[in-house]
Design a protein around this motif. Structure first.
Motif, PDB file in Angstrom:
ATOM      1  N   LEU A   1     -55.778  34.833 -30.382  1.00 25.24           N
ATOM      2  CA  LEU A   1     -56.261  33.384 -29.805  1.00 25.24           C
ATOM      3  C   LEU A   1     -55.322  32.516 -29.559  1.00 25.24           C
ATOM      4  CD1 LEU A   1     -59.287  33.316 -32.105  1.00 25.24           C
ATOM      5  CD2 LEU A   1     -59.532  33.740 -29.865  1.00 25.24           C
ATOM      6  N   ARG A   2     -54.419  32.441 -30.496  1.00 26.51           N
ATOM      7  CA  ARG A   2     -53.425  31.392 -30.291  1.00 26.51           C
ATOM      8  C   ARG A   2     -52.299  31.584 -29.068  1.00 26.51           C
ATOM      9  NH1 ARG A   2     -51.645  31.607 -34.868  1.00 26.51           N
ATOM     10  NH2 ARG A   2     -49.657  33.060 -34.509  1.00 26.51           N
ATOM     11  N   SER A   3     -51.952  32.673 -28.778  1.00 25.12           N
ATOM     12  CA  SER A   3     -51.142  33.116 -28.021  1.00 25.12           C
ATOM     13  C   SER A   3     -51.726  32.656 -26.313  1.00 25.12           C
ATOM     14  CB  SER A   3     -50.593  34.595 -27.973  1.00 25.12           C
ATOM     15  OG  SER A   3     -50.189  35.099 -29.130  1.00 25.12           O
ATOM     16  N   PRO A   4     -52.970  33.346 -26.208  1.00 22.37           N
ATOM     17  CA  PRO A   4     -53.245  32.922 -24.786  1.00 22.37           C
ATOM     18  C   PRO A   4     -53.819  31.543 -24.572  1.00 22.37           C
ATOM     19  CG  PRO A   4     -54.828  34.123 -25.846  1.00 22.37           C
ATOM     20  CD  PRO A   4     -53.787  34.483 -26.703  1.00 22.37           C
ATOM     21  N   MET A   5     -54.257  31.025 -25.782  1.00 19.84           N
ATOM     22  CA  MET A   5     -54.478  29.486 -25.667  1.00 19.84           C
ATOM     23  C   MET A   5     -53.439  28.608 -25.457  1.00 19.84           C
ATOM     24  SD  MET A   5     -57.414  29.327 -28.586  1.00 19.84           S
ATOM     25  CE  MET A   5     -57.663  27.272 -28.188  1.00 19.84           C
ATOM     26  N   THR A   6     -52.069  28.972 -26.269  1.00 15.87           N
ATOM     27  CA  THR A   6     -50.932  28.365 -25.936  1.00 15.87           C
ATOM     28  C   THR A   6     -50.336  28.353 -24.439  1.00 15.87           C
ATOM     29  OG1 THR A   6     -50.418  28.806 -28.235  1.00 15.87           O
ATOM     30  CG2 THR A   6     -48.320  27.899 -26.780  1.00 15.87           C
ATOM     31  N   SER A   7     -50.453  29.421 -23.835  1.00 17.20           N
ATOM     32  CA  SER A   7     -50.038  29.865 -22.488  1.00 17.20           C
ATOM     33  C   SER A   7     -50.918  29.017 -21.476  1.00 17.20           C
ATOM     34  CB  SER A   7     -50.235  31.317 -22.297  1.00 17.20           C
ATOM     35  OG  SER A   7     -49.326  32.037 -23.017  1.00 17.20           O
ATOM     36  N   ILE A   8     -52.197  28.959 -21.781  1.00 12.97           N
ATOM     37  CA  ILE A   8     -53.100  28.432 -20.823  1.00 12.97           C
ATOM     38  C   ILE A   8     -53.011  26.689 -20.949  1.00 12.97           C
ATOM     39  CG2 ILE A   8     -55.550  27.722 -20.654  1.00 12.97           C
ATOM     40  CD1 ILE A   8     -56.285  30.493 -21.588  1.00 12.97           C
ATOM     41  N   SER A   9     -52.996  26.312 -22.256  1.00 19.71           N
ATOM     42  CA  SER A   9     -52.534  24.862 -22.485  1.00 19.71           C
ATOM     43  C   SER A   9     -51.225  24.563 -21.782  1.00 19.71           C
ATOM     44  CB  SER A   9     -52.441  24.560 -23.835  1.00 19.71           C
ATOM     45  OG  SER A   9     -52.132  23.214 -24.142  1.00 19.71           O
ATOM     46  N   GLY A  10     -50.059  25.554 -21.757  1.00 11.31           N
ATOM     47  CA  GLY A  10     -48.797  24.925 -21.349  1.00 11.31           C
ATOM     48  C   GLY A  10     -48.919  24.820 -19.636  1.00 11.31           C
TER      49      GLY A  10
END
Length: 481
Positions: free
Chosen positions: A269-278
């Protein structure tokens, strides 16, 4: 009072033992009583008959008609004879009376009172000419109740002129019975002591492991699943201890898998959300130039789809566990569906230069199942096969018709394989043999668990066979139409 197993066992054993001995005492008392009554009655009857016969013989040598007169003529000889007869038993007393109940002579264990007479009511019965026996209290003759055997005496005119009474304190062998009862009581005490010791060791052997199991269960309740119960012997208690240890091992493994699952889900959950947010922030802040927007938006789309798949998997697991997922059984072509799945993976096959084989002797094969659910299973097995296959390895999907009206679907791949230690657990929820996430970076350990749950809901079986670092194959069966 009876909360402990020891108290219950002791009470039960004591009650059984005491009841058994009481029954034994009752049976022995009855046997002795019956035997002694018969034996003593026979002795008294023989004594009374012998005395009566002797006195009747005196009438042959006398001209007297009264028993008192005949006895007075030969008092010493009569006394000697009655004394000899009375010696047949230690407690017999022989009495000779006339028809009025006056005692003419008394010889034996107990002397009568002076001037004592036999009660008239009793004499009336005796004078009828019948021998009588029974437990009677000869009022005025003896202090206590006596067991009496009465035998009438006949004179030369064949008329009743007197009576011989054989009297005894008791017809029972009371001394023997007392000795036997005392012996049984002592035996009871020894048996109770032995039973108490035996019950103590037996209950200790049972309650000891149970207490250890109880302590271990309390540790499990506190989340300490590394506690184990010592297993001793091969009885039911040891089987229970072994079952508790197996349960603890499963809980420990499940706890580890749950922690791994939470870690994986958090990462996924954290990895794609971090990528999306960035990427979104980069576009909004102008850091990413307009000509690169489409490229990064496609990456964002891919990550969102990945999140969607994860959420869908978790929701699917929740529905299965709640029993809310319903399956629609209908016939469909399993061969055609397998071809569709293989075609959908064409790009991945080409990326890893995999050799693909589709083995289906029949052009079509109709099975009865929920098509969407089976598609999910077959797709997941093929996806796993691709993930764990080596570069340029072989992947084979085979479908065979079995003799028991079943279809066998097998997905085979060369490559990583599954170790022997991991094989028993691959279908458990949250389990991942690739714990380092070096090969399977996206899975959370639910695909095979969901697959097994679906197959079992169809009443069929799924299993795995593998040679570590060589190959692996997953197979499941479906009913033919």
């Amino acid at each position: 009072m009876f909360k402990s197993i020891f108290a219950k066992y002791v009470s039960a054993f004591m009650l059984i033992i005491l009841s058994s001995f009481l029954v034994i005492i009752f049976i022995i008392s009855s046997i002795i009583s019956n035997y002694s009554t018969d034996a003593k009655s026979e002795i008294m009857a023989n004594s009374a008959k012998s005395a009566a016969t002797y006195v009747e013989g005196l009438f042959d040598h006398s001209d007297k008609d009264s028993v008192a007169d005949v006895v007075d003529e030969s008092r010493q000889s009569v006394a000697d004879m009655l004394g000899a007869i009375a010696q047949n038993s230690d407690d017999i007393t022989l009495l000779i009376s006339d028809n009025e109940g006056a005692i003419v002579m008394s010889v034996g264990a107990e002397r009568t009172k002076d001037g004592a007479r036999i009660p008239k009511a009793f004499m009336a019965e005796v004078n009828s000419g019948n021998a009588l026996t029974g437990d009677e209290k000869l009022v005025g003759v003896f202090e206590s109740s006596k067991y009496v055997y009465a035998m009438p005496i006949y004179n030369n005119d064949n008329a009743v002129c007197g009576t011989v009474f054989a009297c005894a304190e008791s017809v029972m062998l009371t001394e023997l019975l007392e000795v036997i009862i005392k012996t049984i009581v002592v035996s009871i005490l020894w048996v109770l002591l032995a039973a108490l010791i035996a019950v103590y060791f037996i209950t200790e052997k049972i309650t000891g492991p149970l207490k250890e199991i109880s302590r271990a269960a309390k540790q499990f309740a506190n989340g300490k699943f590394d506690v184990r119960v010592p297993v001793r012997g091969n009885d039911e208690v040891s089987e229970l201890a072994l079952a508790v240890n197996n349960m603890a091992q499963s809980l420990d493994r499940y706890d580890d898998m749950r922690n791994t699952f939470m870690s994986n889900v958090s990462h996924d959950l954290r990895s794609p959300m971090t990528s999306i947010s960035g990427f979104i922030d980069g576009i909004l802040d102008g850091v990413i130039p307009p000509e690169k927007h489409e490229y990064y938006l496609r990456i964002v789309s891919t990550e969102i789809k990945r999140l969607s798949r994860l959420v869908a998997t978790l929701l699917d697991l929740s529905r299965i566990q709640a029993g809310e997922r319903k399956f629609t059984m209908a016939p469909f072509d399993i061969c055609e569906m397998s071809r569709e799945i293989i075609i959908s993976f064409e790009q991945k096959f080409n990326d890893k230069k995999l050799e693909v084989e589709f083995d289906c002797p029949d052009e079509s094969l109709s099975v009865v199942a929920d098509r969407d659910a089976i598609y999910q299973i077959a797709y997941n097995l093929c996806d796993n096969a691709i993930k764990f296959a080596g570069e340029g390895a072989l992947i084979r999907v085979s479908i065979k018709k079995l003799k028991n009206k079943k279809a066998l679907v097998t997905v085979y791949n060369e490559g990583q394989g599954i170790s022997e230690a991991d094989l028993p657990y691959v279908f458990e929820r949250f389990y991942k043999s690739d714990k380092s996430r070096g090969i399977n970076k996206t899975g959370v350990g639910l695909g095979l668990f969901i697959s097994k749950t679906i197959i079992e809901a169809h009443g069929e079986t799924i299993w795995v066979e593998s040679e570590f670092e060589k190959n692996c194959s997953f197979s499941f069966t479906l009913p033919l139409e």
